[in-house]
Design a protein around this motif. Structure first.
Motif, mmCIF file in Angstrom:
data_model
loop_
_atom_site.group_PDB
_atom_site.id
_atom_site.type_symbol
_atom_site.label_atom_id
_atom_site.label_comp_id
_atom_site.label_asym_id
_atom_site.label_seq_id
_atom_site.Cartn_x
_atom_site.Cartn_y
_atom_site.Cartn_z
ATOM 1 N N ARG A 32 0.840 -1.193 0.000
ATOM 2 C CA ARG A 32 0.000 0.000 0.000
ATOM 3 C C ARG A 32 0.881 1.251 0.000
ATOM 4 N N ARG A 33 1.897 1.211 0.823
ATOM 5 C CA ARG A 33 2.826 2.337 0.879
ATOM 6 C C ARG A 33 3.446 2.586 -0.493
ATOM 7 N N ILE A 36 0.871 4.101 -2.870
ATOM 8 C CA ILE A 36 0.654 5.531 -2.595
ATOM 9 C C ILE A 36 1.794 6.333 -3.218
ATOM 10 N N ARG A 37 3.004 5.860 -2.989
ATOM 11 C CA ARG A 37 4.183 6.504 -3.583
ATOM 12 C C ARG A 37 4.053 6.651 -5.086
ATOM 13 N N ARG A 40 1.858 9.201 -6.347
ATOM 14 C CA ARG A 40 2.332 10.581 -6.181
ATOM 15 C C ARG A 40 3.487 10.886 -7.121
ATOM 16 N N ILE A 41 3.945 9.887 -7.854
ATOM 17 C CA ILE A 41 4.983 10.135 -8.857
ATOM 18 C C ILE A 41 4.435 9.665 -10.203
ATOM 19 N N TYR B 91 7.410 10.585 -0.008
ATOM 20 C CA TYR B 91 6.184 10.729 -0.794
ATOM 21 C C TYR B 91 4.935 10.452 0.020
ATOM 22 N N LEU B 92 5.123 9.925 1.219
ATOM 23 C CA LEU B 92 3.985 9.730 2.101
ATOM 24 C C LEU B 92 3.833 10.969 2.982
ATOM 25 N N THR B 93 2.616 11.231 3.412
ATOM 26 C CA THR B 93 2.430 12.341 4.338
ATOM 27 C C THR B 93 2.963 11.911 5.701
ATOM 28 N N GLU B 96 0.646 9.367 7.108
ATOM 29 C CA GLU B 96 0.780 8.038 6.486
ATOM 30 C C GLU B 96 2.047 7.327 6.948
#
Ligand SMILES: Nc1ncnc2c1ncn2[C@@H]1O[C@H](COP(=O)(O)OP(=O)(O)OP(=O)(O)O)[C@@H](O)[C@H]1O
Ligand SMILES: [Mg+2]
Lengths: 283, 339
Positions: A32-33, A36-37, A40-41, B91-93, B96
């Motif tokens: 999941r991490r 998400i990364r 965002r890219i 890239y995570l808040t 997060e």
């Protein structure tokens, strides 16, 4: 020393659940991490898409018409022959992504952070490879649409075509474990990217992906036919009903679906073991 | 009873470098050990061994009652680590990042989320909680990393130069957090370049150099070892350094340390204020003009310099008094450990 009231009661982490349940749970947290990364890219995803599309266009318009496939040099036949190769090459590029991502995590100290947590041993790497699998699947879907637009067709029905895609993703997943090992072995993300790509060129070119392997010199042909990558390409051509299926007597060409599955599982078993071992001793 | 952190004979070599060369440590439960040492002394290596990240070549270590080499995963449940360089996913808040760490400590997703919120509040990151960490300043990242180390408020904490890169206000706040934790019973091993910080936070201090513990004791014990008071003189012009040196040599109990660019001379003395008056008179009679003169108790800086023969490099960037450090003062004291 008397405990002072504090918003943070002093607690050790819950006892690790251990076993498969924890492995899966931790892997999903890491996956999941990584997703998400990736979200965002978006540039990374876009570049990941542009490259195979460029290959489809370049190969089919530059080489199309000069390649003999099944006795014809028809550009349209070549394009249909080519697609299985491009699909397979595209999924193997997940290797470089996994490698660069893991090397980057090492570089930024995140691997240290993960290694100091009471989490499942292989979860950081499994999470990464799973996230790459999702990205690869996305790329394959877009690529399939582009392929249909330039005239690629399937002839053996949707279920078999889906089977072919499953083999492709399995191959990509297997290769991402090789990438994970590379990422853990090099010092910088840049080295992981180039190191993760260089060896893919011989692997994908000394194969049946872009040319008919029966036209190669005997020893090269032998290598190409036993190349794990070729088995998946051959299986895809059969399952898509595309031209250029090799009728060589080599076992992997005769039993391409099985060969593809066996090769991929072997690669996963070997490289997952090596990568997890490397991860545990990383420093 | 062995302490919450206990190590015996740790050795770790990297090629020719003996990063740890037989380190023994013992940190009683609920206390803070400050690990002090110049760059490359082996502080980070020691932390990495104790936090299961690195296997030593030999020696053994027990953390929170568990053998680090035999049961690393058991140890990981009981420790929090904030490494020398902030390890956060850019890239995570912030939220997060902490949520993920909580889940990997095997907390439920809900509990991890709640804890993340608490920590963001506590480390003054609430406003930036939902921005990717990429947009954080260096100090904010550092704080996020420290928050990650505190997700489960573990019984044993390791912090490798936690306040490097924090501004004075945030450093003070972190000190408060640390003191609160320790008051609650947490055991902490802290490495630092700021001698003032070790003075302020640590119950015990170990000075390491070249992978060896070269001195240990409380801050007061270490200062005592370096000798008592010293006279510090700043002369008005560079050409007055030499006559001043001659005067001080006459009064001192040891070598006169000279820092040419600040025109500062320091010498250990015995005799207090009365002696100071004599020094002033004598300097005056030789025509040495004084910008500043004083009697100073040794700081940990002096200890550090006399033990390792060099200053704490990073301390020079520090603010305020802790940055005072002379160049010439070579080790004089005997180099065995204070017990
Ligand atoms: N992975 C490694 N490979 C090779 N040498 C290493 C490695 N890690 C540490 N060293 C060496 O071991 C010695 C101790 O390093 P360490 O990082 O523990 O020092 P330190 O006390 O933390 O220094 P600093 O104050 O600069 O952080 C140094 O000489 C360093 O070069
Ligand atoms: Mg260090």
């Amino acid at each position: 020393m008397s405990a002072v009231s504090d918003t943070t009661p002093r607690l050790a982490a819950p006892r690790p659940r251990g076993g498969v349940v924890q492995s899966v749970a931790d892997s999903l947290v890491v996956a999941r991490r990584n997703l998400i990364r990736m979200s965002r890219i978006p540039e990374m995803i876009i570049f990941g898409l542009i490259q195979p599309i460029m290959f489809v266009v370049l190969f089919s318009y530059v080489f199309g018409g000069s390649m003999t496939i099944g006795g014809t040099t028809d550009a349209d036949v070549y394009r249909n022959f080519l697609m299985a190769g491009i699909f397979a090459q595209t999924v193997t590029f997940a290797t470089a992504g996994a490698g660069a991502g893991i090397a980057d995590d090492m570089h930024k100290g995140l691997i240290d952070r993960f290694r100091s947590l009471p989490m499942a041993r292989g979860a950081v790497l499994t999470g990464r490879t799973l996230a790459d699998l999702v990205q690869t699947a996305l790329t394959v879907v877009v690529l399939a649409v582009v392929a249909l637009l330039v005239g690629w067709r399937i002839h053996e029905g949707v279920p078999k075509a889906l089977g072919a895609f499953a083999l492709l993703l399995l191959l990509g997943y297997a290769f991402s474990w090789i990438g994970a090992l590379i990422g853990l072995s090099v010092r910088t993300p840049e080295a992981a990217t180039s190191g993760g790509l260089i060896w893919l060129f011989p692997v994908t070119f000394v194969s049946n992906a872009f040319v008919d392997s029966s036209q190669m010199t005997p020893w090269l042909r032998h290598v190409a036919e036993w190349n794990p990558f070729s088995a998946t390409v051959q299986a895809c051509r059969e399952l898509f009903g595309n031209p250029g299926v090799s009728n060589s007597s080599a076992w992997p060409m005769q039993h391409s679906v099985w060969a593809s599955i066996i090769w991929s599982l072997l690669i996963i078993a070997l490289f997952r073991t090596l990568a997890v071992r490397k991860y545990r001793s990383a420093s | 009873m062995p302490g919450a952190i206990h190590a015996e004979g740790l050795v770790k070599t990297f090629g020719d470098v003996r990063a740890l060369d037989g380190v023994d440590l013992d940190v009683p439960e609920g206390t803070v050990l400050g690990l002090l040492g110049p760059n490359g002394a082996g502080k980070t290596t020691a932390v990495r061994v104790l936090t299961t990240l690195l296997r030593p070549d030999s020696g053994r270590a027990v953390v929170a009652g568990v053998d680090v080499l035999k049961h690393p995963n058991e140890v990981r449940r009981s420790i929090g680590l904030s490494g020398q360089f902030a390890a956060v996913d850019e890239y995570l808040t912030g939220r997060e990042n902490l949520h993920m760490v909580g889940q990997l400590y095997q907390m439920s997703s809900r509990a991890a989320k709640a804890r993340a919120g608490e920590l963001l509040e506590r480390f003054h990151l609430a406003d930036a909680a939902d921005r990717p960490a990429k947009t954080y300043s260096g100090g904010m990242r550092r704080r996020l990393d420290l928050a990650a180390a505190l997700v489960v408020s573990p019984p044993v904490m390791f912090m490798d130069e936690p306040t490097t890169g924090l501004d004075p206000r945030n450093r003070q706040q972190l000190w408060d957090v640390i003191q609160e934790l320790v008051a609650g019973g947490t055991t902490l091993l802290l490495t630092t370049q700021y001698l003032e910080e070790a003075d302020h936070l640590a119950h015990d201090i170990c000075v390491v150099d070249h992978g060896k513990v070269i001195a240990r004791g409380t801050s007061d014990q270490l200062k005592l070892r370096t000798g008592g008071e010293r006279v510090e003189v700043v002369v008005h012009r560079p050409d007055m350094i030499d006559p001043a040196r001659a005067v001080l040599a006459g009064f001192g109990k040891g070598e006169v340390a000279v820092e040419t660019h600040t025109r500062k001379l320091t010498v250990p003395v015995a005799g207090g204020a009365k002696l100071l008056a004599e020094v002033i008179r004598e300097l005056d009679s030789r025509g040495v003009e004084i910008d500043d003169i004083g009697l100073r108790r040794p700081t940990l800086d002096d200890v550090f310099i006399s033990l390792t023969g060099h200053t704490a490099e990073l301390a020079e960037e520090g603010d305020g008094d802790s940055a005072a450090a002379g160049g010439g003062d070579r080790g004089q004291g005997p180099k065995e450990a204070v017990k």
